[in-house]
Design a protein around this motif. Structure first.
Motif, PDB file in Angstrom:
ATOM      1  N   ARG A  67     -28.231   9.681  69.848  1.00  9.13           N
ATOM      2  CA  ARG A  67     -28.479  11.065  70.257  1.00  9.13           C
ATOM      3  C   ARG A  67     -29.290  11.803  69.204  1.00  9.13           C
ATOM      4  O   ARG A  67     -29.237  11.482  68.017  1.00  9.13           O
ATOM      5  N   ASP A  68     -29.992  12.816  69.632  1.00  9.41           N
ATOM      6  CA  ASP A  68     -30.703  13.719  68.733  1.00  9.41           C
ATOM      7  C   ASP A  68     -29.741  14.869  68.434  1.00  9.41           C
ATOM      8  O   ASP A  68     -29.671  15.849  69.164  1.00  9.41           O
ATOM      9  N   ALA A  69     -28.976  14.713  67.355  1.00 14.15           N
ATOM     10  CA  ALA A  69     -27.926  15.680  67.034  1.00 14.15           C
ATOM     11  C   ALA A  69     -28.499  17.072  66.778  1.00 14.15           C
ATOM     12  O   ALA A  69     -27.886  18.072  67.168  1.00 14.15           O
ATOM     13  N   ALA A  70     -29.659  17.154  66.159  1.00 16.58           N
ATOM     14  CA  ALA A  70     -30.268  18.467  65.909  1.00 16.58           C
ATOM     15  C   ALA A  70     -30.584  19.164  67.231  1.00 16.58           C
ATOM     16  O   ALA A  70     -30.359  20.377  67.373  1.00 16.58           O
ATOM     17  N   ALA A  71     -31.090  18.417  68.204  1.00 17.24           N
ATOM     18  CA  ALA A  71     -31.379  19.001  69.520  1.00 17.24           C
ATOM     19  C   ALA A  71     -30.093  19.414  70.221  1.00 17.24           C
ATOM     20  O   ALA A  71     -30.051  20.449  70.901  1.00 17.24           O
ATOM     21  N   ASP A  72     -29.029  18.622  70.078  1.00 18.57           N
ATOM     22  CA  ASP A  72     -27.742  18.968  70.685  1.00 18.57           C
ATOM     23  C   ASP A  72     -27.204  20.272  70.097  1.00 18.57           C
ATOM     24  O   ASP A  72     -26.682  21.121  70.817  1.00 18.57           O
ATOM     25  N   ILE A  73     -27.318  20.428  68.785  1.00 19.27           N
ATOM     26  CA  ILE A  73     -26.853  21.655  68.137  1.00 19.27           C
ATOM     27  C   ILE A  73     -27.690  22.844  68.604  1.00 19.27           C
ATOM     28  O   ILE A  73     -27.150  23.904  68.940  1.00 19.27           O
ATOM     29  N   LYS A  74     -28.995  22.649  68.666  1.00 18.43           N
ATOM     30  CA  LYS A  74     -29.883  23.725  69.121  1.00 18.43           C
ATOM     31  C   LYS A  74     -29.537  24.144  70.548  1.00 18.43           C
ATOM     32  O   LYS A  74     -29.478  25.344  70.860  1.00 18.43           O
ATOM     33  N   ALA A  75     -29.288  23.179  71.420  1.00 22.59           N
ATOM     34  CA  ALA A  75     -28.932  23.481  72.815  1.00 22.59           C
ATOM     35  C   ALA A  75     -27.596  24.218  72.892  1.00 22.59           C
ATOM     36  O   ALA A  75     -27.441  25.171  73.662  1.00 22.59           O
ATOM     37  N   ALA A  76     -26.637  23.783  72.099  1.00 19.52           N
ATOM     38  CA  ALA A  76     -25.324  24.442  72.090  1.00 19.52           C
ATOM     39  C   ALA A  76     -25.447  25.880  71.609  1.00 19.52           C
ATOM     40  O   ALA A  76     -24.838  26.796  72.184  1.00 19.52           O
ATOM     41  N   LEU A  77     -26.238  26.102  70.575  1.00 19.51           N
ATOM     42  CA  LEU A  77     -26.429  27.463  70.069  1.00 19.51           C
ATOM     43  C   LEU A  77     -27.136  28.350  71.085  1.00 19.51           C
ATOM     44  O   LEU A  77     -26.792  29.527  71.235  1.00 19.51           O
ATOM     45  N   ALA A  78     -28.100  27.791  71.809  1.00 19.06           N
ATOM     46  CA  ALA A  78     -28.809  28.576  72.832  1.00 19.06           C
ATOM     47  C   ALA A  78     -27.841  29.022  73.921  1.00 19.06           C
ATOM     48  O   ALA A  78     -27.876  30.176  74.364  1.00 19.06           O
ATOM     49  N   LEU A  79     -26.977  28.134  74.358  1.00 20.21           N
ATOM     50  CA  LEU A  79     -25.985  28.498  75.370  1.00 20.21           C
ATOM     51  C   LEU A  79     -24.958  29.478  74.816  1.00 20.21           C
ATOM     52  O   LEU A  79     -24.531  30.411  75.513  1.00 20.21           O
ATOM     53  N   SER A  80     -24.564  29.293  73.575  1.00 19.91           N
ATOM     54  CA  SER A  80     -23.568  30.169  72.965  1.00 19.91           C
ATOM     55  C   SER A  80     -24.107  31.573  72.732  1.00 19.91           C
ATOM     56  O   SER A  80     -23.328  32.524  72.670  1.00 19.91           O
ATOM     57  N   ALA A  81     -25.402  31.705  72.627  1.00 18.65           N
ATOM     58  CA  ALA A  81     -25.991  33.034  72.476  1.00 18.65           C
ATOM     59  C   ALA A  81     -25.748  33.886  73.714  1.00 18.65           C
ATOM     60  O   ALA A  81     -25.705  35.116  73.631  1.00 18.65           O
ATOM     61  N   THR A  82     -25.559  33.236  74.866  1.00 18.27           N
ATOM     62  CA  THR A  82     -25.319  33.989  76.104  1.00 18.27           C
ATOM     63  C   THR A  82     -23.848  34.223  76.386  1.00 18.27           C
ATOM     64  O   THR A  82     -23.493  35.236  76.973  1.00 18.27           O
ATOM     65  N   ASP A  83     -22.970  33.304  75.985  1.00 14.98           N
ATOM     66  CA  ASP A  83     -21.545  33.474  76.311  1.00 14.98           C
ATOM     67  C   ASP A  83     -20.666  33.691  75.077  1.00 14.98           C
ATOM     68  O   ASP A  83     -19.462  33.826  75.203  1.00 14.98           O
ATOM     69  N   HIS A  84     -21.259  33.707  73.895  1.00 14.35           N
ATOM     70  CA  HIS A  84     -20.583  34.041  72.640  1.00 14.35           C
ATOM     71  C   HIS A  84     -19.469  33.076  72.242  1.00 14.35           C
ATOM     72  O   HIS A  84     -18.577  33.442  71.488  1.00 14.35           O
ATOM     73  N   ARG A  85     -19.537  31.843  72.757  1.00 12.56           N
ATOM     74  CA  ARG A  85     -18.594  30.818  72.308  1.00 12.56           C
ATOM     75  C   ARG A  85     -19.062  30.270  70.969  1.00 12.56           C
ATOM     76  O   ARG A  85     -20.257  30.211  70.684  1.00 12.56           O
ATOM     77  N   GLN A  86     -18.120  29.863  70.141  1.00 11.20           N
ATOM     78  CA  GLN A  86     -18.447  29.243  68.861  1.00 11.20           C
ATOM     79  C   GLN A  86     -18.941  27.822  69.123  1.00 11.20           C
ATOM     80  O   GLN A  86     -18.618  27.224  70.156  1.00 11.20           O
ATOM     81  N   VAL A  87     -19.694  27.273  68.183  1.00 13.30           N
ATOM     82  CA  VAL A  87     -20.127  25.880  68.265  1.00 13.30           C
ATOM     83  C   VAL A  87     -19.328  25.119  67.214  1.00 13.30           C
ATOM     84  O   VAL A  87     -19.317  25.485  66.036  1.00 13.30           O
ATOM     85  N   LEU A  88     -18.631  24.081  67.670  1.00 14.55           N
ATOM     86  CA  LEU A  88     -17.831  23.254  66.778  1.00 14.55           C
ATOM     87  C   LEU A  88     -18.570  21.946  66.552  1.00 14.55           C
ATOM     88  O   LEU A  88     -18.749  21.156  67.488  1.00 14.55           O
ATOM     89  N   LEU A  89     -19.018  21.734  65.323  1.00 12.99           N
ATOM     90  CA  LEU A  89     -19.677  20.481  64.962  1.00 12.99           C
ATOM     91  C   LEU A  89     -18.611  19.527  64.444  1.00 12.99           C
ATOM     92  O   LEU A  89     -17.828  19.886  63.563  1.00 12.99           O
ATOM     93  N   ASP A  90     -18.593  18.336  64.996  1.00 10.80           N
ATOM     94  CA  ASP A  90     -17.625  17.307  64.631  1.00 10.80           C
ATOM     95  C   ASP A  90     -18.410  16.132  64.050  1.00 10.80           C
ATOM     96  O   ASP A  90     -19.002  15.348  64.786  1.00 10.80           O
ATOM     97  N   PHE A  91     -18.447  16.046  62.714  1.00  6.42           N
ATOM     98  CA  PHE A  91     -19.156  14.961  62.038  1.00  6.42           C
ATOM     99  C   PHE A  91     -18.206  13.787  61.877  1.00  6.42           C
ATOM    100  O   PHE A  91     -17.107  13.938  61.335  1.00  6.42           O
ATOM    101  N   GLY A  92     -18.617  12.616  62.369  1.00  4.29           N
ATOM    102  CA  GLY A  92     -17.755  11.445  62.284  1.00  4.29           C
ATOM    103  C   GLY A  92     -18.491  10.187  62.673  1.00  4.29           C
ATOM    104  O   GLY A  92     -19.719  10.156  62.757  1.00  4.29           O
ATOM    105  N   ALA A  93     -17.717   9.138  62.937  1.00  4.26           N
ATOM    106  CA  ALA A  93     -18.279   7.844  63.312  1.00  4.26           C
ATOM    107  C   ALA A  93     -17.251   7.084  64.143  1.00  4.26           C
ATOM    108  O   ALA A  93     -16.041   7.274  63.971  1.00  4.26           O
TER     109      ALA A  93
END
Length: 189
Positions: A67-93
């Motif tokens: 996955r393109d994690a940077a793109a996933d974060i960017k997409a999550a932030l764009a959606l969160s800008a409209t509904d004000h939900r926090q973005v939880l990043l889970d770094f793991g393996a």
């Protein structure tokens, strides 16, 4: 996918029962080789998977190194800008037993509703501490935190908290109430 996840969990736990998912500075469990899931007859893989954070009611299923994690974060932030939900990043393996335990805790009855209502979860694969490290360094110190490491972003992208203290790197010692308390503390609600 559920059977594959169960197999991964069983293998990872068996391989590293007493080893936490420490940082690169503290070697941990070896990777577990797992054969790819076989396709069912007549099924086709999707050409491009949807960003992990876009499905409102979903908790990511593992850490996908393709996955393109940077793109996933960017997409999550764009959606969160409209509904004000926090973005939880889970770094793991996927090789990390504590990451699998945290995944189970995310799906627990008192945790899953908080994630679904207050957060957009983005799973970021760090491989053998050799993948997405530049991205991780923007948010968390993996040398101190180990994995899993969580970061809560406000909808504008600012870091609200990061588990640099390693508080989630031994998720096997946690319970659903502790994870729920963390999520409630950092929820925008």
């Amino acid at each position: 996918m559920g059977r594959r996840r169960a197999l991964l969990t069983a293998l990872a736990v068996a391989a590293a029962v007493t080893t936490g998912c420490a940082s690169k500075a503290e070697p941990s469990a070896a990777p577990v080789a797992v054969a790819p899931a076989a396709a069912t007859p007549g099924s086709a893989a999707p050409a491009t998977p949807a960003p992990a954070a876009l499905a409102d009611a979903e908790i990511p299923d593992g850490y996908d190194g393709t996955r393109d994690a940077a793109a996933d974060i960017k997409a999550a932030l764009a959606l969160s800008a409209t509904d004000h939900r926090q973005v939880l990043l889970d770094f793991g393996a996927d090789w990390c037993p504590d990451c699998h335990v945290l995944d189970k805790l995310f799906r627990a009855g008192q945790v899953a509703p908080l994630l679904h209502s207050d957060y957009r979860v983005v799973a970021v694969d760090v491989g053998q501490f050799d993948h997405n490290l530049d991205l991780a360094a923007r948010y968390v110190d993996l040398q101190r935190s180990g994995i899993p490491a969580l970061v809560v972003l406000a909808p504008d992208g600012t870091v609200r908290t990061a588990t640099n203290d390693g508080s989630f790197s031994n998720a096997r010692s946690m319970d659903a109430a502790g994870v729920a308390a963390f999520l409630k503390r950092w929820s925008a609600k």
